[in-house]
Design a protein around this motif. Structure first.
Motif, PDB file in Angstrom:
ATOM      1  N   ALA A 361       0.951  -1.067   0.070  1.00  0.00           N
ATOM      2  CA  ALA A 361       0.043   0.030  -0.171  1.00  0.00           C
ATOM      3  C   ALA A 361       0.791   1.239  -0.111  1.00  0.00           C
ATOM      4  N   LEU A 362       0.351   2.254  -0.577  1.00  0.00           N
ATOM      5  CA  LEU A 362       0.960   3.516  -0.642  1.00  0.00           C
ATOM      6  C   LEU A 362       1.630   4.248   0.634  1.00  0.00           C
ATOM      7  N   ASP A 363       1.071   3.992   1.844  1.00  0.00           N
ATOM      8  CA  ASP A 363       1.560   4.452   2.986  1.00  0.00           C
ATOM      9  C   ASP A 363       2.768   3.806   3.664  1.00  0.00           C
ATOM     10  N   VAL A 364       2.648   2.302   3.186  1.00  0.00           N
ATOM     11  CA  VAL A 364       3.626   1.620   3.660  1.00  0.00           C
ATOM     12  C   VAL A 364       4.980   1.662   2.675  1.00  0.00           C
ATOM     13  N   CYS A 365       4.724   1.995   1.435  1.00  0.00           N
ATOM     14  CA  CYS A 365       6.048   2.434   0.697  1.00  0.00           C
ATOM     15  C   CYS A 365       6.423   3.835   1.178  1.00  0.00           C
ATOM     16  N   GLY A 366       5.591   4.625   1.275  1.00  0.00           N
ATOM     17  CA  GLY A 366       6.340   5.788   2.105  1.00  0.00           C
ATOM     18  C   GLY A 366       6.839   5.765   3.248  1.00  0.00           C
ATOM     19  N   HIS A 367       6.294   4.882   4.064  1.00  0.00           N
ATOM     20  CA  HIS A 367       7.010   4.577   5.437  1.00  0.00           C
ATOM     21  C   HIS A 367       8.389   3.960   5.201  1.00  0.00           C
ATOM     22  N   GLU A 368       8.422   2.882   4.565  1.00  0.00           N
ATOM     23  CA  GLU A 368       9.734   1.974   4.242  1.00  0.00           C
ATOM     24  C   GLU A 368      10.847   3.076   3.615  1.00  0.00           C
ATOM     25  N   ILE A 369      10.641   3.779   2.785  1.00  0.00           N
ATOM     26  CA  ILE A 369      11.462   4.655   2.110  1.00  0.00           C
ATOM     27  C   ILE A 369      11.831   5.663   3.115  1.00  0.00           C
ATOM     28  N   GLY A 370      11.263   6.040   3.933  1.00  0.00           N
ATOM     29  CA  GLY A 370      11.080   7.105   5.302  1.00  0.00           C
ATOM     30  C   GLY A 370      12.109   6.534   6.125  1.00  0.00           C
ATOM     31  N   HIS A 371      12.442   5.379   6.237  1.00  0.00           N
ATOM     32  CA  HIS A 371      13.591   4.685   6.849  1.00  0.00           C
ATOM     33  C   HIS A 371      14.745   4.903   6.143  1.00  0.00           C
ATOM     34  N   ALA A 372      14.923   4.995   4.890  1.00  0.00           N
ATOM     35  CA  ALA A 372      16.076   4.984   4.039  1.00  0.00           C
ATOM     36  C   ALA A 372      16.473   6.876   4.267  1.00  0.00           C
ATOM     37  N   VAL A 373      15.404   7.702   4.361  1.00  0.00           N
ATOM     38  CA  VAL A 373      15.740   8.980   4.769  1.00  0.00           C
ATOM     39  C   VAL A 373      16.386   9.176   5.953  1.00  0.00           C
ATOM     40  N   CYS A 374      15.741   8.489   7.060  1.00  0.00           N
ATOM     41  CA  CYS A 374      16.417   8.567   8.188  1.00  0.00           C
ATOM     42  C   CYS A 374      17.779   8.191   8.440  1.00  0.00           C
ATOM     43  N   GLU A 375      17.877   7.237   7.536  1.00  0.00           N
ATOM     44  CA  GLU A 375      19.459   6.597   7.605  1.00  0.00           C
ATOM     45  C   GLU A 375      20.430   7.633   7.012  1.00  0.00           C
ATOM     46  N   LYS A 376      20.009   8.431   6.211  1.00  0.00           N
ATOM     47  CA  LYS A 376      20.697   9.215   5.572  1.00  0.00           C
ATOM     48  C   LYS A 376      20.683  10.500   6.202  1.00  0.00           C
ATOM     49  N   THR A 377      20.028  10.859   7.103  1.00  0.00           N
ATOM     50  CA  THR A 377      19.972  12.090   7.948  1.00  0.00           C
ATOM     51  C   THR A 377      20.361  11.775   9.415  1.00  0.00           C
ATOM     52  N   ALA A 378      19.269  11.842  10.416  1.00  0.00           N
ATOM     53  CA  ALA A 378      19.573  11.588  11.697  1.00  0.00           C
ATOM     54  C   ALA A 378      20.142  10.340  12.148  1.00  0.00           C
ATOM     55  N   ASN A 379      19.581   9.395  11.175  1.00  0.00           N
ATOM     56  CA  ASN A 379      20.270   7.690  11.382  1.00  0.00           C
ATOM     57  C   ASN A 379      19.950   7.555  12.873  1.00  0.00           C
ATOM     58  N   LEU A 380      18.754   7.664  13.210  1.00  0.00           N
ATOM     59  CA  LEU A 380      18.335   7.173  14.622  1.00  0.00           C
ATOM     60  C   LEU A 380      18.663   5.709  14.933  1.00  0.00           C
ATOM     61  N   THR A 381      19.122   5.261  15.986  1.00  0.00           N
ATOM     62  CA  THR A 381      19.594   4.159  16.432  1.00  0.00           C
ATOM     63  C   THR A 381      18.264   3.330  16.745  1.00  0.00           C
ATOM     64  N   TYR A 382      18.097   2.016  16.039  1.00  0.00           N
ATOM     65  CA  TYR A 382      16.726   1.607  16.025  1.00  0.00           C
ATOM     66  C   TYR A 382      16.551   0.706  17.372  1.00  0.00           C
ATOM     67  N   SER A 383      16.325   1.373  18.379  1.00  0.00           N
ATOM     68  CA  SER A 383      16.318   0.669  19.736  1.00  0.00           C
ATOM     69  C   SER A 383      15.666   1.917  20.925  1.00  0.00           C
ATOM     70  N   ASN A 384      14.713   1.394  21.590  1.00  0.00           N
ATOM     71  CA  ASN A 384      14.308   2.404  22.850  1.00  0.00           C
ATOM     72  C   ASN A 384      13.728   3.658  22.223  1.00  0.00           C
ATOM     73  N   GLU A 385      14.039   4.857  22.807  1.00  0.00           N
ATOM     74  CA  GLU A 385      13.228   5.896  22.172  1.00  0.00           C
ATOM     75  C   GLU A 385      13.789   6.399  21.122  1.00  0.00           C
ATOM     76  N   SER A 386      14.985   6.388  20.772  1.00  0.00           N
ATOM     77  CA  SER A 386      15.352   6.779  19.385  1.00  0.00           C
ATOM     78  C   SER A 386      14.925   5.750  18.302  1.00  0.00           C
ATOM     79  N   GLY A 387      14.756   4.578  18.548  1.00  0.00           N
ATOM     80  CA  GLY A 387      14.092   3.604  17.655  1.00  0.00           C
ATOM     81  C   GLY A 387      12.770   3.913  17.596  1.00  0.00           C
ATOM     82  N   ALA A 388      11.924   4.202  18.593  1.00  0.00           N
ATOM     83  CA  ALA A 388      10.626   4.660  18.349  1.00  0.00           C
ATOM     84  C   ALA A 388      10.092   6.124  17.589  1.00  0.00           C
ATOM     85  N   MET A 389      11.100   7.066  17.782  1.00  0.00           N
ATOM     86  CA  MET A 389      11.211   8.131  16.790  1.00  0.00           C
ATOM     87  C   MET A 389      11.564   7.754  15.405  1.00  0.00           C
TER      88      MET A 389
END
Length: 892
Positions: A361-389
């Motif tokens: 679905a479209l929002d799932v596509c946008g969500h997953e590529i959003g992870h790629a954007v995060c990786e290239k910007t804040a790169n929030l650690t995928y654990s606890n509060e930073s992972g929740a963000m």
């Protein structure tokens, strides 16, 4: 007993008090984290002046009190649309990287405005490992417990996935605020069951202290394509042998969608092919129509980031977006894969089973590529509060992409603030941003449904509800009572403003280890940056955090009242001028500072009204000025800088500097407009061509010709054309006549734009900036490219106030270039080199991002084996014995 002080001691105490007072006067605002280290420091006018001339690392060493063992090494410098430059530094201790610790220096016009980030204070840490790399890898694999690992499969590039260890310093994440430890870091990719994570093993004890998932889950020609979730859509694809493929190259480096055929191998995946480019037969029992959803989702997500943020793919460098559908991690078991994920390289979608339909679905596509954007910007650690963000930001981008698609294509059956509503077999949704409690997520920080266990990386898919609800509140607005019986009122800003504030915080301020408290600090700062101190946007952001249980409600902020706007200068004489501005509610007086343009010190005066008459000025001189409001609760920041020129002669404004530090690969080699017609080689990063002049009439259409010169192959270049139509010595955003990224081209480019009818008559400056790899700004230094200045004389213009007319243009043309071609790029083991001519390759040199030569790449005819190289970006220098060509590539 009464203490006695010697004269020397009293003198020392007096000196210390003076130094502390001086330091306090130089800092406008300082926010400390839980560890007592500053996470945000904003400097006063005095502080900015004191830091002038210092490099970014000097500022950080001074402000953070670095010891001899501490290092901050610059990894990037990025310019944004506000004209600010952000220098990003990574922390090292005794030469070893400190994971998730980084700091950023924010400057404008060469002046440091603020610093922000996470600095870890480390002392007496033993940096000699007790465990070998091999033993530590065994501990990491044991913690995963997979049946099969990626490097154990039969895939062609399987060996490239074998993990190698890196010594780092990381926080022991098993307890809140655990100690920093020396650790071996491994990238472990499991094939069955699928997982991929950075695993950190304590180099002394062998304990796994952190697992940072790379795979982020959503949760446990032109084609006509009948998609599963978004109706019949027109999709860009390509003509190929045998029919049409779901590949297109009009967006960045391309969007490609492949069929895993219910298997787990990417290398065995094949193209979807259609003979007539009308893909109606794909609506079949195998759900092949979801390929269209994945392709459409990737295209729409790319378009969203381009339209709203001017971002070229998830990495802002045109990265290819690859999607794989019909993926199954355990082929042949008869059970579909109930997930979708981004693994750091590509998008993967399962077909679902008992809970989900295919997850495209479209929002799932946008969500997953959003992870790629995060990786290239804040790169929030995928654990606890930073992972929740991390998860929350992806939901935010999934919702925003979906809303963008609904508006652009009139899509139906979608709900902006529900996530995954179309993929649920039993109805409902995965999550609700407007009502997180509906799906057992918290709407309040550490409130109902807040997860405190260790499963799901510390509840990243649960505790993301707090960020989701905050975004809903600032987007949509709401007045109500939270679960702590606190009344709140949040003004709705709309999705556009909400997204811009959110992404500025994610891309400019947040770091890998950021938590919810940091998010509050940095989104407020982002709102101030974009809309001003005391703005409705800042108030909405602050009140929304209060509603979700983080921080206080807005009460005038740290600055007391709003920043003045609508600055004008009138009644200008040879020695005076009257400055005016809009009234600020609650202001009791105003501070006005002014200076000769280009000077380093300001003269300050006050006014109890919304105007101030200045006298005793110098004839025929350009001045700059700012205004600050003063309220009973404090003072605002100073306004944006205005300028005016006293009469009595012709003045020459002082313009900001702009220069590239390297012209090794590219430069401007042609500028032609009217009587200006200059061809050139590299000019050292800057050329002063203001002696060359052409006349233009107000309201006339102008077409100029530009060209980039290259030492070898052509690269994508960012172009910006600016003209100071109001002749105030600055290039405002409205004076940017044309800008954009031009795909690799050594041919002539054309730009057509209209001279504003309200331009000021007389001679003014035109600036052309061409840069590689970063957005084009009129001011400041950058790494690769060149700036050239010329003169334009305007006739028939009638300047009104300090503004200029709305501009038209942005039609930078493109031409075909002859390049060294490199494919596949990114590559894992073998990349192919295609020379622009038929000449054979005589030599190949590989260098890393530092420019250092790298050994290990082996050339066999036109195929280069890069399997021995570490992952990262490299530059190829290829010669045919006469000409030299350059091209960048990425080793995955």
């Amino acid at each position: 007993m009464k203490k006695q002080y010697s004269a020397a001691a009293l003198l020392m105490l007096g000196t210390l008090a003076t130094a502390q007072a001086q330091d306090a006067s130089r800092i406008a605002n300082k926010v400390l984290g839980k560890d007592g280290q500053p996470e945000l420091v904003q400097f006063s006018a005095e502080g900015k002046a004191a830091l002038r001339g210092l490099s970014g690392d000097q500022v950080l060493r001074q402000q953070l009190g670095l010891g001899q063992a501490d290092q901050l090494v610059q990894r990037a410098a990025e310019a944004d649309q506000l004209g600010m430059v952000h220098q990003k530094f990574n922390q090292l201790y005794q030469g070893i990287p400190v994971e998730h610790a980084s700091y950023t220096v924010h400057s404008k016009g060469g002046t440091v405005e603020s610093i922000s980030g996470d600095f870890e204070k480390i002392t007496n840490l033993n940096t000699t490992p007790s465990l070998s790399e091999k033993t530590a890898l065994g501990r990491a694999m044991a913690s995963v417990g997979a049946r099969l690992y990626k490097w154990q499969t039969n895939e062609a590039d399987a060996a490239s996935y074998k993990p190698t260890g890196q010594l780092v310093i990381v926080r022991d994440n098993r307890t809140e605020n655990g100690p920093q430890v020396l650790a071996w870091k491994f990238n472990v990719y499991a094939a069955q069951p699928v997982s991929r994570a950075y695993i950190y093993v304590d180099a002394h004890t062998g304990d796994v202290v952190l697992t940072d998932n790379i795979i982020k889950h959503a949760t446990p020609a032109t084609a006509t394509f009948a998609t599963a979730y978004s109706g019949t859509r027109s999709l860009a694809d390509e003509t190929a042998t045998g029919g049409y493929h779901l590949r297109e190259y009009t967006r960045g480096l391309g969007i490609e969608t492949y069929n895993c055929k219910k298997g787990s191998s990417y290398t065995a995946a094949v193209d979807f092919i259609d003979a007539d480019n009308s893909w109606t037969e794909y609506n079949n029992a195998n759900f092949d129509n979801v390929a269209g959803d994945a392709h459409f989702g990737a295209q729409t997500t790319y378009d969203y980031w381009k339209a709203v943020f001017g971002r070229n793919s998830y990495d802002n460098a045109g990265a290819k977006i690859k999607s794989y559908v019909h993926f199954d991690d355990t082929p042949g078991d008869g059970v579909g894969y109930e997930n979708a994920y981004w693994d750091g390289t590509e998008m993967t979608y399962g077909d679902g089973a008992s809970t989900f339909k295919p997850l495209t679905a479209l929002d799932v596509c946008g969500h997953e590529i959003g992870h790629a954007v995060c990786e290239k910007t804040a790169n929030l650690t995928y654990s606890n509060e930073s992972g929740a963000m991390n998860e929350g930001f992806s939901d935010i981008w999934g919702a925003s992409v979906e809303a963008f698609g609904v508006s652009k294509y009139s899509l139906t059956g979608k709900s902006t603030y529900l996530i995954g509503e179309e993929i649920m077999k039993a109805g409902g949704a995965l999550r609700s941003m407007s009502s997180p409690n509906t799906y057992q997520q918290p709407a309040y920080y550490k409130g109902t449904y807040w997860y405190t266990g260790t499963a799901d990386n510390g509840g990243v898919h649960t505790n993301s509800g707090v960020l989701n609800y905050w975004y809903y509140l600032i987007s949509n607005g709401k007045t109500g009572t939270n679960e702590k019986s606190q009344s709140f009122s949040v003004a709705g800003l709309g999705l556009d403003a909400a997204a811009k504030i959110t992404f500025r915080a994610e891309s400019v301020y947040l770091t890998a280890s950021s938590n919810y408290a940091n998010a509050r600090t940095y989104t407020i700062k982002a709102a101030q940056d974009l809309y001003g101190v005391g703005s409705t946007q800042e108030q909405s952001v602050t009140n929304a955090w209060y509603a979700v249980g983080i921080g206080a409600a807005y009460s005038g902020g740290t600055t007391g009242c709003g920043t003045p706007t609508s600055l004008t200068a009138g009644s200008i004489t040879t020695t005076g001028a009257t400055l005016s501005w809009a009234a600020i509610s609650g202001a009791t007086s105003y501070n006005v500072q002014y200076r000769v343009s280009g000077a380093t010190t300001w003269t300050t005066t006050t006014s109890t009204t919304t105007s101030k008459a200045l006298t005793g000025l110098t004839t025929a001189t350009t001045y700059q000025y700012q205004v600050q409001s003063v309220c009973s609760s404090g003072s605002s920041a100073y306004s944006a800088i205005g300028s005016f020129s006293t009469s009595g002669g012709t003045t020459t404004p002082t313009y900001c500097a702009s220069k590239g530090s390297s012209v090794t690969y590219e430069w401007i080699d042609l500028v032609q407009l009217g009587s200006i017609n200059r061809t050139s080689g590299a000019d050292g990063g800057y050329y002063d061509g203001t002696a060359l002049n052409t006349s233009v009439a107000a309201g006339s259409s102008q077409t100029m010709t530009l060209s980039a010169g290259f030492s070898g192959s052509a690269y994508d270049e960012n172009w910006g054309i600016y003209v100071d139509w109001n002749q105030n010595g600055t290039f405002e955003t409205a004076e940017r006549m044309d800008y954009g990224v031009v795909t690799a081209s050594a041919g002539n480019l054309t730009s057509t734009w209209t001279v504003p009818t309200t331009a000021k008559n007389g001679k003014t400056r035109m600036r052309i900036v061409m840069t590689y790899g970063a957005a084009t700004a009129a001011c400041g230094s950058y790494t690769e490219g060149e700036t050239e200045d010329y003169s334009i004389t305007v006739t028939g213009g009638t300047l009104t106030g300090s503004g200029v007319a709305t501009l038209s243009g942005n039609s930078l043309g493109n031409a075909v270039a002859r390049n060294l071609e490199v494919y596949p790029n990114p590559g894992t083991s073998i990349i192919n080199l295609v020379m622009p001519s038929t000449s054979p390759i005589a030599s190949v040199l590989v260098t890393d991002v530092r420019g250092a030569r790298v050994a290990g790449a082996v050339l066999n005819e036109n195929a280069l084996n890069i399997s021995a190289l570490a992952k990262g970006m490299y530059t190829l220098t290829v010669s045919d014995g006469q000409k030299v060509f350059h091209q960048r590539f990425v080793k995955e």
